[in-house]
Scaffold this active site. Structure first.
Site, PDB file in Angstrom:
ATOM      1  N   HIS A  44      14.339  10.074   2.662  1.00 52.06           N
ATOM      2  CA  HIS A  44      14.444   8.974   1.701  1.00 52.06           C
ATOM      3  C   HIS A  44      15.822   8.913   1.045  1.00 52.06           C
ATOM      4  O   HIS A  44      15.977   8.305  -0.011  1.00 52.06           O
ATOM      5  CB  HIS A  44      13.341   9.089   0.629  1.00 52.06           C
ATOM      6  N   ARG A  93      19.250   9.472 -13.235  1.00 49.14           N
ATOM      7  CA  ARG A  93      18.648  10.551 -12.443  1.00 49.14           C
ATOM      8  C   ARG A  93      19.739  11.412 -11.783  1.00 49.14           C
ATOM      9  O   ARG A  93      19.604  12.633 -11.676  1.00 49.14           O
ATOM     10  CB  ARG A  93      17.701   9.957 -11.397  1.00 49.14           C
ATOM     11  N   GLU A 126      -2.981  19.737  -6.572  1.00 49.03           N
ATOM     12  CA  GLU A 126      -4.353  19.209  -6.471  1.00 49.03           C
ATOM     13  C   GLU A 126      -4.522  18.669  -5.057  1.00 49.03           C
ATOM     14  O   GLU A 126      -3.513  18.479  -4.367  1.00 49.03           O
ATOM     15  CB  GLU A 126      -4.539  18.077  -7.492  1.00 49.03           C
ATOM     16  N   ALA A 132       3.707  25.004  -6.809  1.00 51.09           N
ATOM     17  CA  ALA A 132       4.565  25.297  -5.661  1.00 51.09           C
ATOM     18  C   ALA A 132       5.336  26.603  -5.871  1.00 51.09           C
ATOM     19  O   ALA A 132       5.528  27.380  -4.932  1.00 51.09           O
ATOM     20  CB  ALA A 132       5.533  24.136  -5.413  1.00 51.09           C
TER      21      ALA A 132
HETATM   22  C1  BJW Z   1       2.844  19.657  -7.622  1.00 49.63           C
HETATM   23  C2  BJW Z   1       3.425  20.212  -8.743  1.00 49.63           C
HETATM   24  C3  BJW Z   1       3.734  21.576  -8.668  1.00 49.63           C
HETATM   25  C4  BJW Z   1       3.081  18.152  -9.181  1.00 49.63           C
HETATM   26  N1  BJW Z   1       3.468  22.253  -7.565  1.00 49.63           N
HETATM   27  N2  BJW Z   1       2.573  20.370  -6.536  1.00 49.63           N
HETATM   28  C5  BJW Z   1       0.014  -0.470   3.452  1.00 49.63           C
HETATM   29  C6  BJW Z   1      -0.540   0.607   4.130  1.00 49.63           C
HETATM   30  C7  BJW Z   1       0.262   1.633   4.662  1.00 49.63           C
HETATM   31  C8  BJW Z   1       1.645   1.593   4.507  1.00 49.63           C
HETATM   32  C9  BJW Z   1       2.186   0.518   3.835  1.00 49.63           C
HETATM   33  C10 BJW Z   1       1.392  -0.485   3.325  1.00 49.63           C
HETATM   34  N3  BJW Z   1       2.201  -1.395   2.713  1.00 49.63           N
HETATM   35  C11 BJW Z   1       3.485  -0.976   2.824  1.00 49.63           C
HETATM   36  C12 BJW Z   1       3.488   0.195   3.513  1.00 49.63           C
HETATM   37  C13 BJW Z   1       4.679   1.035   3.833  1.00 49.63           C
HETATM   38  C14 BJW Z   1       5.275   1.643   2.595  1.00 49.63           C
HETATM   39  C15 BJW Z   1       4.201   2.440   1.868  1.00 49.63           C
HETATM   40  O1  BJW Z   1       3.890   3.573   2.204  1.00 49.63           O
HETATM   41  N4  BJW Z   1       3.645   1.881   0.781  1.00 49.63           N
HETATM   42  C16 BJW Z   1       2.591   2.574   0.040  1.00 49.63           C
HETATM   43  C17 BJW Z   1       2.690   2.177  -1.420  1.00 49.63           C
HETATM   44  C18 BJW Z   1       1.244   2.268   0.675  1.00 49.63           C
HETATM   45  N5  BJW Z   1       6.336   2.513   3.058  1.00 49.63           N
HETATM   46  C19 BJW Z   1       7.583   2.074   3.245  1.00 49.63           C
HETATM   47  O2  BJW Z   1       7.911   0.939   2.953  1.00 49.63           O
HETATM   48  C20 BJW Z   1       8.545   3.036   3.882  1.00 49.63           C
HETATM   49  N6  BJW Z   1       9.182   2.415   4.984  1.00 49.63           N
HETATM   50  C21 BJW Z   1       8.501   2.075   6.075  1.00 49.63           C
HETATM   51  O3  BJW Z   1       7.305   2.256   6.198  1.00 49.63           O
HETATM   52  O4  BJW Z   1       9.308   1.520   7.045  1.00 49.63           O
HETATM   53  C22 BJW Z   1       8.678   1.084   8.267  1.00 49.63           C
HETATM   54  C23 BJW Z   1       8.940   2.080   9.354  1.00 49.63           C
HETATM   55  C24 BJW Z   1       8.562   3.390   9.225  1.00 49.63           C
HETATM   56  C25 BJW Z   1       8.786   4.302  10.236  1.00 49.63           C
HETATM   57  C26 BJW Z   1       9.397   3.893  11.404  1.00 49.63           C
HETATM   58  C27 BJW Z   1       9.801   2.566  11.555  1.00 49.63           C
HETATM   59  C28 BJW Z   1       9.566   1.656  10.527  1.00 49.63           C
HETATM   60  C29 BJW Z   1       9.630   3.455   2.894  1.00 49.63           C
HETATM   61  C30 BJW Z   1       9.104   4.291   1.788  1.00 49.63           C
HETATM   62  C31 BJW Z   1      10.216   4.606   0.778  1.00 49.63           C
HETATM   63  C32 BJW Z   1       9.704   5.402  -0.410  1.00 49.63           C
HETATM   64  N7  BJW Z   1      10.747   5.493  -1.374  1.00 49.63           N
HETATM   65  C33 BJW Z   1      10.500   6.262  -2.583  1.00 49.63           C
HETATM   66  C34 BJW Z   1      11.669   6.011  -3.569  1.00 49.63           C
HETATM   67  C35 BJW Z   1      12.925   6.757  -3.100  1.00 49.63           C
HETATM   68  C36 BJW Z   1      14.012   6.650  -4.091  1.00 49.63           C
HETATM   69  C37 BJW Z   1      13.651   7.242  -5.431  1.00 49.63           C
HETATM   70  O5  BJW Z   1      13.435   8.460  -5.525  1.00 49.63           O
HETATM   71  O6  BJW Z   1      13.607   6.476  -6.397  1.00 49.63           O
HETATM   72  O7  BJW Z   1      10.382   7.652  -2.282  1.00 49.63           O
HETATM   73  S1  BJW Z   1       8.934   5.881  -3.329  1.00 49.63           S
HETATM   74  C38 BJW Z   1       8.636   7.519  -3.928  1.00 49.63           C
HETATM   75  O8  BJW Z   1       7.409   8.027  -3.335  1.00 49.63           O
HETATM   76  C39 BJW Z   1       9.787   8.374  -3.383  1.00 49.63           C
HETATM   77  C40 BJW Z   1       9.053   9.597  -2.901  1.00 49.63           C
HETATM   78  O9  BJW Z   1       9.836  10.275  -1.942  1.00 49.63           O
HETATM   79  C41 BJW Z   1       7.764   9.024  -2.375  1.00 49.63           C
HETATM   80  C42 BJW Z   1       6.634  10.019  -2.267  1.00 49.63           C
HETATM   81  O10 BJW Z   1       6.303  10.552  -3.517  1.00 49.63           O
HETATM   82  P1  BJW Z   1       5.861  12.059  -3.639  1.00 49.63           P
HETATM   83  O11 BJW Z   1       6.998  12.939  -3.316  1.00 49.63           O
HETATM   84  O12 BJW Z   1       4.612  12.278  -2.873  1.00 49.63           O
HETATM   85  O13 BJW Z   1       5.611  12.185  -5.212  1.00 49.63           O
HETATM   86  P2  BJW Z   1       4.279  11.892  -6.066  1.00 49.63           P
HETATM   87  O14 BJW Z   1       4.667  11.824  -7.495  1.00 49.63           O
HETATM   88  O15 BJW Z   1       3.522  10.753  -5.515  1.00 49.63           O
HETATM   89  O16 BJW Z   1       3.372  13.189  -5.817  1.00 49.63           O
HETATM   90  C43 BJW Z   1       3.726  14.466  -6.310  1.00 49.63           C
HETATM   91  C44 BJW Z   1       2.637  15.452  -5.924  1.00 49.63           C
HETATM   92  O17 BJW Z   1       3.051  16.750  -6.341  1.00 49.63           O
HETATM   93  C45 BJW Z   1       1.280  15.171  -6.611  1.00 49.63           C
HETATM   94  O18 BJW Z   1       0.227  15.257  -5.654  1.00 49.63           O
HETATM   95  C46 BJW Z   1       1.153  16.311  -7.631  1.00 49.63           C
HETATM   96  O19 BJW Z   1      -0.183  16.766  -7.798  1.00 49.63           O
HETATM   97  C47 BJW Z   1       1.982  17.393  -6.986  1.00 49.63           C
HETATM   98  N8  BJW Z   1       2.576  18.329  -7.926  1.00 49.63           N
HETATM   99  N9  BJW Z   1       3.510  19.231  -9.735  1.00 49.63           N
HETATM  100  C48 BJW Z   1       2.843  21.619  -6.525  1.00 49.63           C
HETATM  101  N10 BJW Z   1       4.288  22.214  -9.748  1.00 49.63           N
END
Ligand code: BJW
Ligand code: ZN
Length: 232
Positions: A105, A55, A199, A215
């Site tokens: 992130h 990447r 969406e 976007a």
């Molecule tokens: C377009 C488009 C176009 C397409 N125009 N739009 C249970 C309940 C709630 C929370 C948790 C739970 N169990 C665990 C948790 C917490 C957990 C979590 O959220 N898990 C979920 C699975 C539920 N979170 C964590 O662990 C985080 N840490 C944490 O909570 O620590 C505790 C704490 C917090 C705050 C204070 C103190 C303590 C850490 C999360 C780390 C996420 N890391 C990643 C990987 C990074 C490295 C890498 O890139 O490989 O980050 S995961 C991945 O998802 C990446 C992204 O940044 C992140 C979000 O994804 P994103 O950007 O939304 O992408 P997509 O693909 O999901 O969506 C794209 C969108 O674009 C879509 O809607 C399309 O429609 C749209 N789109 N083309 C406009 N042209």
């Protein structure tokens, strides 16, 4: 007007950077727990390094799109009244001209030493486990935030959200916390809220207004609206 903009993978999609959860997304061929957790890295360090090395190398072949450059134009106009926080680890906001970008992130172009904690600019591969420039140990990993790790600068982000008059979420599915909860923090503090996404996201209902489209079309149009309001 103080504006907080949150961006996700969707803003870089038209530049050719794959999103995570779309049909042709990054994780289509991978299980999240095999690449984006500290446990996966401990289990299969070489495979995880290869995933991020590929990447990082791919960044050389992509360019910012009109959504990135529109946000830079907004920063030029309103300066510190814009806080741009991105979940993305690419550098397309910076290359699009944004000067202040908060990468919650982490960043592909940095390495984090698991031994001494230093964060270093890094453009090459990590798969051969090169020595850390500070402590000398072969403990460099991608400087990205995996599930279970705490995103960078949460105190700064929350302070900005508390002062925001407008919160705008662009190109994110709203599937990952804490970013998915920012809209509710901003609302609680009285901010107007707007979603710009291909969406409706998982959190669409929490936004006062949600616009659907690419976007590259929606963001420049919205920035034009803000700037027209400033001039009028
Ligand atoms: C377009 C488009 C176009 C397409 N125009 N739009 C249970 C309940 C709630 C929370 C948790 C739970 N169990 C665990 C948790 C917490 C957990 C979590 O959220 N898990 C979920 C699975 C539920 N979170 C964590 O662990 C985080 N840490 C944490 O909570 O620590 C505790 C704490 C917090 C705050 C204070 C103190 C303590 C850490 C999360 C780390 C996420 N890391 C990643 C990987 C990074 C490295 C890498 O890139 O490989 O980050 S995961 C991945 O998802 C990446 C992204 O940044 C992140 C979000 O994804 P994103 O950007 O939304 O992408 P997509 O693909 O999901 O969506 C794209 C969108 O674009 C879509 O809607 C399309 O429609 C749209 N789109 N083309 C406009 N042209
Ligand atoms: Zn070190």
């Amino acid at each position: 007007m103080r504006i907080v903009v949150l961006t996700g993978a969707g803003i870089s999609a038209e530049s050719g950077v794959p999103t995570f959860r779309d049909a042709d997304g990054l994780w289509e061929g991978h299980h999240i727990e095999d690449v984006a957790t500290p446990e996966a890295y401990l289990r299969q360090p070489t495979a995880v390094q290869r995933f991020y090395d590929a990447r990082r190398a791919a960044l050389a072949g992509v360019e910012p799109n009109p959504a990135h450059t529109a946000l830079a134009r907004l920063e030029d106009a309103i300066g510190d009244d814009l806080f741009l926080v991105t979940q993305n680890i690419d550098d397309l906001h910076e290359r699009g001209g944004s000067r202040r970008v908060h990468h919650m992130h982490g960043e592909l172009l940095k390495a984090l030493c698991s031994n001494c904690g230093c964060r270093t600019e890094w453009t090459g591969d990590l798969v051969d486990f090169p020595p850390c420039p500070r402590c000398g140990l072969p403990e460099l990993r991608p400087d990205v935030v995996w599930f279970g790790e705490v995103p960078y600068g949460m105190d700064v982000i929350l302070a900005e959200l508390e002062q925001a008059e407008l919160f705008v979420s662009i190109g994110t599915s709203g599937a990952v916390y804490p970013a998915a909860g920012f809209v509710q923090v901003a609302r609680r503090n009285g901010a107007a809220t707007l979603e710009l996404n291909l969406e409706p996201s998982e959190g669409s209902i929490f936004f006062r207004q949600a616009r659907q489209g690419r976007a590259g079309d929606l963001v420049p149009a919205w920035v034009d609206e803000v700037l027209a309001g400033l001039i009028a």
